[in-house]
Design an enzyme around this catalytic site. Structure first.
Site, mmCIF file in Angstrom:
data_model
loop_
_atom_site.group_PDB
_atom_site.id
_atom_site.type_symbol
_atom_site.label_atom_id
_atom_site.label_comp_id
_atom_site.label_asym_id
_atom_site.label_seq_id
_atom_site.Cartn_x
_atom_site.Cartn_y
_atom_site.Cartn_z
ATOM 1 N N CYS A 86 0.775 -1.118 0.172
ATOM 2 C CA CYS A 86 -0.016 -0.027 -0.108
ATOM 3 C C CYS A 86 0.913 1.282 -0.026
ATOM 4 O O CYS A 86 1.501 1.503 -1.056
ATOM 5 C CB CYS A 86 -0.931 0.065 1.104
ATOM 6 N N HIS A 203 -3.440 -5.517 0.980
ATOM 7 C CA HIS A 203 -3.006 -5.914 2.198
ATOM 8 C C HIS A 203 -2.922 -7.421 2.792
ATOM 9 O O HIS A 203 -3.899 -7.801 3.487
ATOM 10 C CB HIS A 203 -3.815 -5.077 3.423
ATOM 11 N N GLU A 205 -1.217 -8.449 4.865
ATOM 12 C CA GLU A 205 -1.068 -8.907 6.401
ATOM 13 C C GLU A 205 -2.575 -8.949 7.033
ATOM 14 O O GLU A 205 -2.653 -8.961 8.085
ATOM 15 C CB GLU A 205 -0.291 -7.641 6.979
#
Lengths: 274, 753
Positions: A86, A203, A205
């Site tokens: 990002c 994302h 994560e």
């Protein structure tokens, strides 16, 4: 593997990446400070998401000039692993470590939504846990993720196989409706020519644990810390993920239950430290 | 250190008299009391300070007498109302700090900055307690957005949503839920209520107390400018045609500074040298200094020449009343100033000592070497006037509560589609997709469900959050409406298996000087307090927003309830990889049975069916049986803990058919079933009801347990297929999910253009 997560003023996904690397994958993980000049011998450097310096000039542009970026550049040039997620991807573009640039999203609004991604190549450390053509689901959360470059540069990018992830529909087809931010050629993630630097807008994560309802992102981070360099393919990773392994005891500070797909992968990576 | 004698007026300041006091919103009695308290005529700066502290926003002078009815204690409460945010124990050594606050007036004048700084203010309230914010909710009320007349309102919707998004997204706090409603009573006065929750270890909780004579007071964060001067006073007045001119009283936010201030403040608090922390919110430096000193039973000496300014020409009056954002005050141990300054400078922030704590209970301010204010702290903060305003039911209450018999729908499916196609009941994704809902990687169930659910890293627990209120019910009968808001919040938490641990609220009403509004306020609070006691839920923080009216037209009484629950043992609810679906509100497993829990009954007063389809807002709102609600919630929690449920969804606006439609739309999986209800009853809003789904093998056990809890339960049918098929007394509703989803998904995007 020693992992360093760079904290810039305004980073806000630093803790999330740390959690997956340290608690889920049980790697050595430290925070690096934007004013540091050394990577403290980290093997993997992650530039996390957020709004570094408020993104007030252009997303990632101020961060790209932070003292630590010189060390990140040297690390990348020496073949070290650098992952930008990002805002981190935006920094890699601003620093010139990856080609292209970002514009505001097509609808000029912040977009927080799950998207589908197609894995375009799986011979990178980051993508070797996936099948080529596999469709993943990941959240995006950004206002400037509209990837752009000249047609000639994009042709070259495609030819060199540097497009790693593309926005697609649930069936894996490229479609304007699935390309929410309006990126050229539906590009969601690109790598450098050597394949050691990866940037992507979604994302991983945030979707790396079964309890969050989506474990699709874990293989990317697991690959970043344990994946073989170029060319091995995803088969042995698939075996790890899909093979039957006894689930370790429940741990509440990490993946609470290792029975799901992400749980099995986490157990495999954590249990096979080199 | 300060010059002796009383403070004297500065050159160029206006003369203070009863007329100027009246312009500052002080009544003749309040002004007289102030002169008596000081033993002289106040200086201009002192008048400004007193007017801010006596404003409704800071003093709660019209609501205090009613707020005392709320229960505020439980075995879990660590800090109740009075701190920046309330704090409750959530187990395993952790506490949650949370609060909700309104930013209605600024958001109507300048929607983007008004809403953004509302989020900023509530986040600071949470992290000044030492807690790291992990979630936000937003409760929004707008007016008519259709047609040409709705153009200004669409602009407000867009600005508010962008403002909330840009601020929260940048700071990196997920907005995980909330609610948005539309009603013409908000045409001249929208409501923006922002909630934030943070967590920390129990031993790390901080309070906003100034203590220890001689200890330094540090100012940190942004410099002080002219923005937001008299914001608290503005928020305590009704709107009129002059309100546009108040745009300069709206503050301007900088989320990046907030983010670094958050990190720096948490670092400073962890360092052990900080004794007390307070943000500068409403009434800026005035309220932070006075409130911190009052809590510590102390006084303060402040040298206004040391306050960092954006421009040198600010007067003491302006410095004390500025509401510039992203500013904090720290009290540290003597000699430890430098430690705090270094921590802040690592984050690129400046901090400077502006004064000291004293032990004589007075606030002394100097400027240019001259004393400009010398006032007793405690009488101004805690001794602010308290009014028991005359209250009387509205003259037309009897007429308002006369039942208008609802018309039975010829075509229930058509009525369902029309309801799903309203902005009120349609999909809110257009709004919440502009908010980051997954950052911090804790979100199991995000926006769009009955309750948002977060996992709490490092513990086996989950947190459930919800915000609820039904302004139409409150308008028709404020006491019942108040009870309903609390009951619905408890029910929403129970559908996720969560035990409520605390509540905060935002009480949005018109002018309390109008006896009808004072009555609404009193009745609503009574109803809420009754329900809080019945469910044993303490109110740990809150905010009152009065004077929400324009040209004498008040908003619907809107007591927004935000409630937090704990799921102790998240992993007991089911398989890890299925938890997000189990806890959501949709059908997802073919073959599951769909059960309806609770008492049936026809309740149409204030219902979505009458209001949105027939323009009728009349009758008595649905009765709220607190005992039956408690039994239903206990059953839901028990069934969750045993791992029986694959889903649960409460029945709210629109009744049974709308709830079933939401369940089939969620995952695109339908149902086939039957109910004995009449076509009209499909839209009844009888309270205390919920849908649950479970595997057929569990149904007998569940019925037995429901009977044990005294909760009526009936089997409606089976999950499966791609249609919603429900037989009723006299016909069948049979709609394709894709059709239902299409009208539901397009409702808001079409309305906001």
């Amino acid at each position: 593997m020693k992992c360093g997560i760079v904290v810039f003023p305004g980073s806000n996904c630093d803790h999330d990446v740390y959690h997956v690397l340290k608690r889920v994958l049980e790697q050595e993980a430290i925070f690096l400070w934007h004013q540091d000049t050394s990577l403290r011998e980290c093997d993997l450097v992650v530039l996390p998401g957020g709004f570094s310096y408020g993104d007030y000039l252009r997303a990632g542009s101020m961060a790209a000039h932070s003292p630590i970026m010189a060390a990140v550049r040297r690390h990348a040039e020496a073949g070290g692993r650098v992952l930008g997620i990002c805002n981190g991807f935006q920094m890699l573009l601003e620093a010139g470590l990856l080609p292209g640039a970002m514009r505001r999203n097509r609808n000029l609004r912040f977009l927080s939504v799950d998207v589908h991604l197609r894995v375009e190549r799986n011979d990178l450390v980051y993508s070797c846990g996936y099948r080529r053509g596999e469709v993943l689901r990941m959240p995006i959360a950004h206002a400037e993720g509209n990837y752009v470059d000249t047609d000639a540069a994009l042709d070259e990018l495609e030819r060199a196989g540097q497009v790693v992830f593309r926005y697609v529909d649930a069936d894996g087809s490229v479609a304007p409706a699935a390309n929410l931010n309006g990126s050229k050629r539906s590009i969601a993630g690109v790598c450098n020519a050597r394949g050691n630097v990866l940037g992507l807008m979604p994302h991983p994560e945030r979707c790396a644990e079964d309890v969050l309802g989506n474990g699709d992102g874990l293989a990317l981070l697991a690959g970043a810390v344990r994946g073989p360099l170029l060319g091995r393919g995803g088969d042995e990773w698939r075996a790890l993920v899909e093979g039957e392994r006894p689930a370790p005891a429940r741990r509440f500070d990490a993946t609470p239950d290792r029975g799901g797909r992400a749980g099995r992968l986490a157990a495999a990576v954590a249990g096979s430290k080199s | 250190m300060t010059a002796p004698g009383p403070p004297a007026p500065l050159a160029g300041e206006p003369l203070v008299d009863a007329g100027l006091a009246a312009e500052h919103g002080l009544t003749p009695d309040e002004y007289g009391g102030l002169c008596e308290l000081l033993g002289r005529v106040p200086t201009y700066t002192e008048l400004g300070i007193a007017s801010a502290l006596y404003s409704e926003h800071c003093s709660y002078k019209s609501s205090k007498i009613h707020l005392r009815r709320f229960p505020t204690r439980s075995r879990r409460v660590v800090h109740g109302p009075g701190e920046n945010a309330g704090v409750v124990d959530i187990g395993h050594g952790w506490v949650a700090a949370f609060k909700m606050e309104s930013h209605n007036h600024p958001s109507f004048i300048e929607p983007y900055q008004g809403a953004a700084t509302g989020v900023g203010g509530i986040l600071r309230d949470v992290f000044t307690m030492g807690a790291r914010p992990i979630a936000c909710l937003d409760s929004l009320r707008f007016g008519d957005i259709d047609g040409a007349r709705g153009a200004r309102m669409r602009h407000l919707v867009d600005g508010v949503v962008r403002g909330i998004g840009d601020y929260g997204n940048c700071v990196g706090i997920p907005t995980v839920g909330g609610e948005t409603g539309f009603h013409s009573s908000y045409n001249g006065n929208i409501l923006v209520n922002a909630f934030a929750l943070g967590v920390c270890r129990r031993e790390r909780v901080f309070t906003a107390v100034a203590s220890g004579a001689g200890n330094p007071i540090l100012y940190a964060g942004s410099r002080t400018g002219r923005d937001g001067i008299h914001g608290a006073t503005m928020a305590s007045e009704a709107f009129d045609s002059e309100s546009e001119a108040k745009r300069p009283t709206v503050q301007v936010g900088d989320p990046f500074t907030e983010k670094v201030l958050l990190e720096a403040s948490l670092d400073a608090m962890r360092s052990g040298v900080v004794l007390g922390v307070q943000d500068m919110g409403a009434a800026g430096l005035t309220s932070s200094c006075f409130e911190m000193a009052a809590r510590g039973g102390a006084g303060v000496d402040i040298d206004l020449d040391l306050v960092p300014l954006r421009e040198a020409s600010l007067t003491p009056y302006e410095i004390m009343l500025s509401e510039s954002q992203e500013r904090m005050v720290f009290v540290t141990q003597k000699g430890q100033e430098q430690a705090v300054v270094s921590i802040l400078s690592r984050w690129g922030l400046q901090a400077s000592t502006i004064g000291r704590v004293t032990d004589d209970g007075r606030a002394r301010l100097t400027f240019g070497g001259r004393k400009v204010a010398d006032m007793p702290v405690e009488p101004l903060v805690d001794g602010a006037p308290v009014y028991d305003r005359p209250a009387a039911p509205p003259g037309d209450l009897v007429r308002r509560q006369e039942d208008v018999a609802p018309e039975a729908p010829d075509d229930p499916l058509g009525a369902l589609k029309r309801l799903l196609g309203t902005p009120e009941l349609g999909d809110k994704a257009w709004i919440y997709q502009q908010y980051d809902s997954t950052v911090r990687s804790n979100t199991i169930v995000g926006p769009g469900a009955d309750a948002a659910v977060l996992r709490l890293k490092g513990t086996p627990s989950g947190l459930a959050l919800t915000s609820d209120t039904n302004p139409s019910y409150c308008w028709l009968d404020p006491r019942t409406g108040g009870r309903q808001a609390v009951a619905e919040a408890v029910r929403n938490l129970a559908t996720a298996g969560a035990e409520p641990v605390g509540m905060t609220n935002c009480l949005n009403f018109g002018s309390p000087e109008n006896p009808e509004i004072a009555w609404q306020l009193r009745e609503c609070i009574s109803g809420m307090a009754d329900a809080c006691r019945a469910f044993d839920v303490p109110v740990i923080s809150g905010n009152v927003s009065l004077y929400n009216e324009t040209e004498g037209e008040a908003v619907r009484p809107t007591p927004t309830v935000a409630m937090v629950g704990v799921i102790d043992g998240l992993m007991d609810l089911g398989d890890a990889a299925e938890i997000h679906r189990l806890l959501g509100c949709g059908f997802w497993r073919p073959g599951d049975r769909v059960l309806l829990l609770g008492n049936e009954g026809d309740e149409f007063g204030g219902s979505a069916y009458q209001r949105l389809l027939y323009g009728v807002e009349a009758g008595r709102p649905p009765a709220v049986d607190l005992r039956a609600e408690a039994a239903l919630c206990a059953l839901l929690r028990r069934a969750r803990r045993t791992g029986w449920l694959s889903g649960a969804h409460d029945l709210a606006e629109g009744g049974l058919l709308v709830a079933l439609a939401e369940c089939v739309i969620a995952w695109g999986l339908g149902m086939r079933g039957h109910t004995g209800a009449s076509p009209l009853s499909l839209f009844s809003e009888a309270q205390g009801r919920a849908l649950v789904t479970l595997a057929p093998a569990r149904v007998d056990d569940f019925f037995a347990t429901a009977e044990e809890f005294g909760v009526p339960a009936s089997d409606l049918g089976e999950v499966g297929g791609d249609r919603l098929v429900l037989g009723y007394d006299g016909g069948v509703v049979d709609g394709a999910i894709d059709d239902l989803r299409a009208v539901w998904a397009q409702a808001l995007p079409r309305a906001v253009g």
